[in-house]
Design a protein around this motif. Structure first.
Motif, PDB file in Angstrom:
ATOM      1  N   ARG A 143       0.808  -1.222   0.000  1.00 37.34           N
ATOM      2  CA  ARG A 143       0.000   0.000   0.000  1.00 37.34           C
ATOM      3  C   ARG A 143       0.839   1.270   0.000  1.00 37.34           C
ATOM      4  NH1 ARG A 143      -2.227  -2.611   4.341  1.00 37.34           N
ATOM      5  NH2 ARG A 143      -1.337  -1.055   5.742  1.00 37.34           N
ATOM      6  N   ALA A 144       1.931   1.272   0.750  1.00 39.42           N
ATOM      7  CA  ALA A 144       2.581   2.530   1.091  1.00 39.42           C
ATOM      8  C   ALA A 144       3.865   2.830   0.319  1.00 39.42           C
ATOM      9  CB  ALA A 144       2.872   2.552   2.595  1.00 39.42           C
ATOM     10  N   LEU A 145       4.509   1.829  -0.249  1.00 37.75           N
ATOM     11  CA  LEU A 145       5.800   2.086  -0.881  1.00 37.75           C
ATOM     12  C   LEU A 145       5.638   2.348  -2.369  1.00 37.75           C
ATOM     13  CD1 LEU A 145       8.088  -0.694   0.633  1.00 37.75           C
ATOM     14  CD2 LEU A 145       7.451   1.499   1.596  1.00 37.75           C
ATOM     15  N   PRO A 146       6.451   3.249  -2.913  1.00 40.04           N
ATOM     16  CA  PRO A 146       6.487   3.391  -4.370  1.00 40.04           C
ATOM     17  C   PRO A 146       6.991   2.067  -4.965  1.00 40.04           C
ATOM     18  CG  PRO A 146       7.810   5.108  -3.280  1.00 40.04           C
ATOM     19  CD  PRO A 146       7.373   4.135  -2.225  1.00 40.04           C
ATOM     20  N   GLY A 147       6.263   1.502  -5.898  1.00 39.62           N
ATOM     21  CA  GLY A 147       6.639   0.207  -6.458  1.00 39.62           C
ATOM     22  C   GLY A 147       6.486  -0.922  -5.462  1.00 39.62           C
ATOM     23  N   GLY A 148       5.624  -0.723  -4.465  1.00 36.62           N
ATOM     24  CA  GLY A 148       5.464  -1.688  -3.386  1.00 36.62           C
ATOM     25  C   GLY A 148       5.091  -3.082  -3.845  1.00 36.62           C
ATOM     26  N   GLU A 149       4.255  -3.172  -4.857  1.00 42.93           N
ATOM     27  CA  GLU A 149       3.829  -4.484  -5.363  1.00 42.93           C
ATOM     28  C   GLU A 149       5.032  -5.297  -5.837  1.00 42.93           C
ATOM     29  OE1 GLU A 149       1.100  -7.329  -5.714  1.00 42.93           O
ATOM     30  OE2 GLU A 149       0.522  -5.293  -5.132  1.00 42.93           O
ATOM     31  N   GLN A 150       5.921  -4.659  -6.590  1.00 44.38           N
ATOM     32  CA  GLN A 150       7.115  -5.340  -7.099  1.00 44.38           C
ATOM     33  C   GLN A 150       8.055  -5.718  -5.958  1.00 44.38           C
ATOM     34  OE1 GLN A 150       7.727  -6.403 -10.177  1.00 44.38           O
ATOM     35  NE2 GLN A 150       9.678  -7.278  -9.541  1.00 44.38           N
ATOM     36  N   VAL A 151       8.252  -4.809  -5.010  1.00 43.37           N
ATOM     37  CA  VAL A 151       9.118  -5.079  -3.853  1.00 43.37           C
ATOM     38  C   VAL A 151       8.618  -6.313  -3.112  1.00 43.37           C
ATOM     39  CG1 VAL A 151       9.813  -4.218  -1.574  1.00 43.37           C
ATOM     40  CG2 VAL A 151       9.935  -2.707  -3.566  1.00 43.37           C
ATOM     41  N   HIS A 185      17.941 -12.165   1.770  1.00 43.26           N
ATOM     42  CA  HIS A 185      16.538 -11.767   1.913  1.00 43.26           C
ATOM     43  C   HIS A 185      16.384 -10.722   3.015  1.00 43.26           C
ATOM     44  CE1 HIS A 185      12.195 -12.138   2.281  1.00 43.26           C
ATOM     45  NE2 HIS A 185      12.342 -12.484   3.548  1.00 43.26           N
ATOM     46  N   ALA A 186      17.034 -10.934   4.145  1.00 43.33           N
ATOM     47  CA  ALA A 186      16.944  -9.993   5.266  1.00 43.33           C
ATOM     48  C   ALA A 186      17.507  -8.625   4.865  1.00 43.33           C
ATOM     49  CB  ALA A 186      17.686 -10.542   6.485  1.00 43.33           C
ATOM     50  N   ARG A 187      18.630  -8.621   4.157  1.00 43.74           N
ATOM     51  CA  ARG A 187      19.199  -7.335   3.712  1.00 43.74           C
ATOM     52  C   ARG A 187      18.232  -6.610   2.786  1.00 43.74           C
ATOM     53  NH1 ARG A 187      24.060 -10.227   3.949  1.00 43.74           N
ATOM     54  NH2 ARG A 187      23.928 -10.892   1.780  1.00 43.74           N
ATOM     55  N   ALA A 188      17.588  -7.345   1.887  1.00 44.15           N
ATOM     56  CA  ALA A 188      16.628  -6.723   0.968  1.00 44.15           C
ATOM     57  C   ALA A 188      15.427  -6.169   1.734  1.00 44.15           C
ATOM     58  CB  ALA A 188      16.180  -7.736  -0.091  1.00 44.15           C
ATOM     59  N   GLU A 189      14.932  -6.922   2.719  1.00 44.57           N
ATOM     60  CA  GLU A 189      13.815  -6.416   3.535  1.00 44.57           C
ATOM     61  C   GLU A 189      14.199  -5.135   4.255  1.00 44.57           C
ATOM     62  OE1 GLU A 189      11.339 -10.332   4.916  1.00 44.57           O
ATOM     63  OE2 GLU A 189      13.089  -9.752   6.103  1.00 44.57           O
ATOM     64  N   GLU A 190      15.374  -5.153   4.861  1.00 47.40           N
ATOM     65  CA  GLU A 190      15.817  -3.987   5.628  1.00 47.40           C
ATOM     66  C   GLU A 190      15.951  -2.767   4.718  1.00 47.40           C
ATOM     67  OE1 GLU A 190      19.359  -5.379   7.611  1.00 47.40           O
ATOM     68  OE2 GLU A 190      18.204  -6.836   8.790  1.00 47.40           O
ATOM     69  N   ARG A 191      16.466  -2.982   3.520  1.00 46.55           N
ATOM     70  CA  ARG A 191      16.684  -1.863   2.596  1.00 46.55           C
ATOM     71  C   ARG A 191      15.393  -1.389   1.936  1.00 46.55           C
ATOM     72  NH1 ARG A 191      20.653  -1.899  -2.703  1.00 46.55           N
ATOM     73  NH2 ARG A 191      20.191   0.230  -3.341  1.00 46.55           N
TER      74      ARG A 191
END
Length: 196
Positions: free
Chosen positions: A73-81, A123-129
């Motif tokens: 909902r909240a991030l730009p490009g959130g669906e892809q992320v 995966h954790a690094r990607a989530e954090e970033r």
């Protein structure tokens, strides 16, 4: 080896009122548990692995129910992320389910565990970033506390050992005991968030 012992999820009784801080702490606990599994053997390794399975199942399920919906909902490009994170999680769940079927003394166990560790850390690094940073910037303390409450509820309810015999109907879930634990965690998170 007691200096390596990482508490069971939720054992620390920390007052977590910030979902991002809680999830970051869990990432640290997951890293510590991988270290503990690698550094031990026999019954100690089995115990550390059971705790790792439990925390990974609780953590990923809580993220799927709490973090990813917010990110969509909240991030730009959130669906892809979110889709990228879900693909990573599916692959990790498959490896975790395979490991969960093995004895920790099996010669194939450690190579697969090390592969899982690499994947989980990426995966954790990607989530954090891509997710956590934006959550911190994009919501207020009340929402961070509500998300943390749901995550803590998931930690508190998860059994120390996943129990076989409860089948998952959800697609893309790991099969067997890990999936059963994830399903129970999902129900608890939804209830804590008032979505039951």
């Amino acid at each position: 080896m007691s200096e390596l012992h990482t508490p069971h999820a939720g054992d620390d009784m920390a007052k977590d009122d910030d979902a991002v801080a809680l999830l970051m702490r869990q990432h640290g606990d997951i890293r510590n548990l991988f270290d503990e599994v690698e550094a031990t053997n026999g019954e100690e390794r089995r115990d550390a692995f059971r705790r790792l399975v439990r925390l990974l199942a609780v953590h990923e399920t809580a993220e799927e129910e709490v973090v990813h919906p917010f990110a969509r909902r909240a991030l730009p490009g959130g669906e892809q992320v979110v889709e990228e994170r879900l693909a990573e999680e599916r692959a990790a769940k498959e490896t975790l389910a395979a490991l969960d079927e093995m004895d920790t003394d099996d010669p194939e166990f450690m190579p697969q565990l090390l592969e899982l560790r690499k994947d989980v850390q990426e995966h954790a690094r990607a989530e954090e970033r891509y997710e956590f940073t934006h959550i911190r910037r994009g919501t207020d303390a009340t929402n961070l506390a509500a998300m943390a409450k749901a995550i803590k509820a998931a930690e508190a309810m998860a059994p120390t050992r996943p129990h076989p015999g409860v089948e998952s109907g959800a697609k893309n879930m790991a099969l067997g005991p890990v999936a059963a634990l994830m399903d129970r965690t999902k129900d608890t998170v939804r209830k804590a968030m008032g979505k039951d």
